[in-house]
Design an enzyme around this catalytic site. Structure first.
Site, short mmCIF file in Angstrom:
data_model
loop_
_atom_site.label_atom_id
_atom_site.label_comp_id
_atom_site.label_asym_id
_atom_site.label_seq_id
_atom_site.Cartn_x
_atom_site.Cartn_y
_atom_site.Cartn_z
N GLU A 170 19.92 -11.57 27.98
CA GLU A 170 20.06 -11.18 29.39
C GLU A 170 19.33 -9.88 29.72
OE1 GLU A 170 22.60 -12.35 27.61
OE2 GLU A 170 23.48 -14.03 28.73
N HIS B 269 35.01 -14.19 30.15
CA HIS B 269 34.24 -15.13 30.98
C HIS B 269 34.76 -15.23 32.41
CE1 HIS B 269 32.40 -16.28 27.27
NE2 HIS B 269 31.81 -17.35 27.76
#
Lengths: 324, 354
Positions: free
Chosen positions: A60, A129
């Site tokens: 990322e 998450h």
């Protein structure tokens, strides 16, 4: 008017904007050959090819920084985070580079980029998450933060975000991807920085966003049976904040409840509450109230998670408390 | 400094075109650029001790042959991006020394309008993409510049600089993987001055030389002696040719040395005066001066005249910066957002968060 899912609306926005402008490209994990972890990019590889629909490794920080550099050079990248929870690995790139390079360079470089992906809790995927980080990004000068609640806004706001010459954090809601509603056909943009009254009412103003707009609307429907009339404002854009629409509503209802999935400390609702007391004090007949997620990490267990999230029962109870 | 071992190039083809021989005037220009950086930095050092420059100020003294040598093989429209020790790179790219010094003074006439400071020089017109403060953060950006160069079919390349400390940042490795995977026209340049702030390379980095880090990505790698501008030019030319003709990245490690502290705030207790004195013996400017005199390219008098010229330029930059106005307070609210031309402009009242 055709009916689309939130997912399909986003897909149409991407597809139309890519057709319109060759400099728009999409990169992220699984966006191409896998058709997107949540299928938002379904079919786009076939349509636009691997030069513009780009699968990245799980890096990322690397691909986010790369996309920001490409934006400095004139491309208009759309970066997909599989979930916004994973954006934390790229936080430095978003904050220090995307948000601040224009200012630090005295206005020499613009960063036309969209960061987008799923966010929010309620799917029992645990604390790592389930983040709802619109308030974290809204805290950073230079970033625009958008959180659509309905398919028509998902499409119109994503198209506008891609056409913006500035960095936009576009937080979709994982639980809404399958939500169906009418979406206007063709090249219809929704204005960034403009809230929408999703339900008119006279007793209380509920200010909400994303999944919480649906919680607020469901609660309002139940309260209607008890003779309580709720006006529900969907902020749509968190920053810049459309305070004028809130003020207009509060002038009518004189009561405010904020419903947000952020944790309570410095969630976006804290900013709204501050501005309401500061600017609308004389309009208020009761203290501003907030329903937020509970200030704990997200638990996996479904029963526990539902209790942590703002839910309709808590919204209904809070409305009654304000009206009491 | 041993010559780079061709074996570390991981079997990548050697770009065929040769570095053109320099004309005498071009050699003199390289000397002039190095000396301008040296005199500029001395002036900045003086201004810092006078508290005219605040914050952090990282000087480039000792490393001049790196910026001058590497950028000398670029075309004007190639891209350059570096970390916070950025004064030299901006000057070589052609940014006005006045604007550079004014930026250090925080003046409105600075190359970033007084908003960036020492670590955040930018010059879009000269393809200088900054000036970045977070160690290693500029390397994914530089990789993205190269990505865009390739995407748009420009045939341009990017030089992305970092210090030796940056090589241990995760994002640097992520970016190098992407560049190798996607064959991007970028040259990564480690300016190895042996210290990441006060931590010597022996205490920070496993594996020597640092070019070995490229091996994992099957990326070309090459070392250069940063005290010898001709070596820097020759090696950079190879890497740039590989980027331009084959769109392949290279990791370069250029061994250099900084004479002053990490920043002006650094007392430098982690290394001895003897070490610095010894390293100054292989000064890149003196070395090149001796070479030019031996080659009879120029006379000592002419070089002294250049020294006078660049010293006067540095003094003029100091005077310009000192006399430039402070930014107006209203400029606080400028340069945050680019004007919109494809969607309605966000209402200004919404942009001012209370």
């Amino acid at each position: 008017m055709p009916t689309l899912t939130y997912r399909e609306a986003l897909n149409e926005a991407l597809s139309e904007e890519m057709e319109r402008d060759d400099r728009v490209m999409l990169m992220g994990e699984e966006v191409a050959e896998y058709d997107g972890a949540y299928k938002v990019s379904k079919g786009l590889l076939k349509k636009f090819g691997p030069k513009r629909i780009i699968d990245t490794p799980i890096s990322e920080a690397g691909f986010t920084g790369l996309a920001i550099g490409a934006a400095m050079y004139g491309l208009r990248p759309v970066v997909e985070f599989m979930t916004w929870s994973f954006s934390l690995v790229a936080y430095d790139q978003i904050i220090n580079n995307a948000a601040q390079i224009r200012y630090m360079s005295g206005g020499q470089f613009s960063i036309p980029i969209v960061f987008r992906g799923s966010s929010g809790g309620g799917l029992q995927v645990g604390a790592t998450h389930s983040h709802t980080p619109e308030n974290w990004y809204a805290n950073v000068p230079g970033l625009t933060v958008i959180t659509p609640s309905f398919p028509d806004d998902a499409k119109g706001l994503l198209k506008a975000a891609i056409r913006s010459n500035n960095p936009v954090c576009f937080l979709e809601n994982e639980k809404l991807y399958g939500y169906k509603d009418e979406v206007p056909e063709g090249d219809v943009l929704v204005e960034i920085g403009k809230a929408k009254v999703r339900r008119e009412g006279s007793d209380i103003t509920i200010v909400s966003n994303s999944g919480s707009t649906h919680r607020a609307l469901n609660a309002a429907k139940q309260l209607e049976a008890e003779g309580i009339s709720c006006e529900v404002i969907d902020l749509r854009t968190i920053k810049p904040l459309d305070f004028a629409t809130i003020a207009e509503s509060v002038a009518k209802t004189n009561r405010v409840l904020i419903v947000e999935e952020n944790k309570p400390f410095a969630g976006w609702g804290a900013q709204v509450a501050y501005q309401v007391q500061r600017e609308l004090f004389d309009d208020l007949d009761a203290p501003v109230h907030r329903v937020t997620s509970i200030d704990v990490p997200q638990p996996y267990n479904g029963r526990l998670e539902q209790a942590v999230l703002p839910n309709e029962e808590r919204v209904i109870a809070a409305v009654k408390e304000v009206l009491a | 400094m041993p010559a780079a071992d061709p074996a570390v190039k991981n079997g990548k083809t050697n770009a065929s075109s040769r570095l053109p021989n320099l004309q005498p005037q071009e050699k003199i220009n390289l000397f002039r650029q190095m000396l301008l950086i040296r005199r500029f930095e001395e002036k900045a050092k003086q201004a810092f001790t006078q508290t005219k420059i605040k914050g952090f100020c990282h000087l480039y003294n000792g490393q001049e042959a790196v910026a001058v040598g590497t950028i000398s093989v670029l075309n004007e429209d190639d891209a350059v991006i570096t970390a916070y020790r950025d004064h030299g790179h901006a000057l070589v790219r052609g940014t006005d020394p006045n604007a550079c010094m004014a930026e250090l003074f925080g003046k409105i006439t600075g190359c970033s309008r007084g908003k960036g400071g020492s670590m955040h020089f930018f010059d879009a017109k000269r393809h200088f993409y900054g000036g970045h403060g977070i160690v290693g953060g500029q390397i994914p950006l530089g990789t993205g510049l190269a990505f865009a160069q390739k995407y748009l079919g420009t045939n341009r390349v990017t030089l992305a600089y970092m210090g030796d400390g940056a090589i241990n940042q995760g994002g640097v490795h992520e970016a190098m993987n992407l560049a190798a995977l996607w064959k991007l026209p970028v040259v990564y340049i480690i300016e190895n001055n042996e210290y990441s702030m006060g931590t010597s390379i022996a205490r920070s980095s496993a594996g020597d030389p640092l070019t070995k880090r490229a091996g994992a990505f099957d990326m070309a790698a090459i070392q250069a002696n940063g005290m010898d501008i001709d070596d820097v030019r020759a090696k950079t030319f190879e890497a740039v040719s590989l980027a331009r003709t084959e769109s392949q990245p290279t990791l370069m490690e250029i061994r250099t040395y900084r004479y002053f502290g990490h920043s002006m705030s650094d007392p430098g207790n982690y290394r001895s005066k003897d070490e610095i004195e010894q390293r100054r013996q292989s000064d890149p400017i003196e070395l090149y001066k001796t070479r030019l005199l031996e080659q009879k390219v120029v006379t000592e008098e002419a070089l002294n005249a250049i020294d006078e010229e660049v010293s006067a330029q540095a003094q003029a930059a100091y005077d310009f910066a000192d006399q430039s106005p402070e930014p107006e307070l209203e400029t606080i609210y400028e340069d945050i957002f680019a004007p919109e031309d494809q969607i309605p402009e966000f209402r200004p009242d919404l942009r001012e968060q209370k």
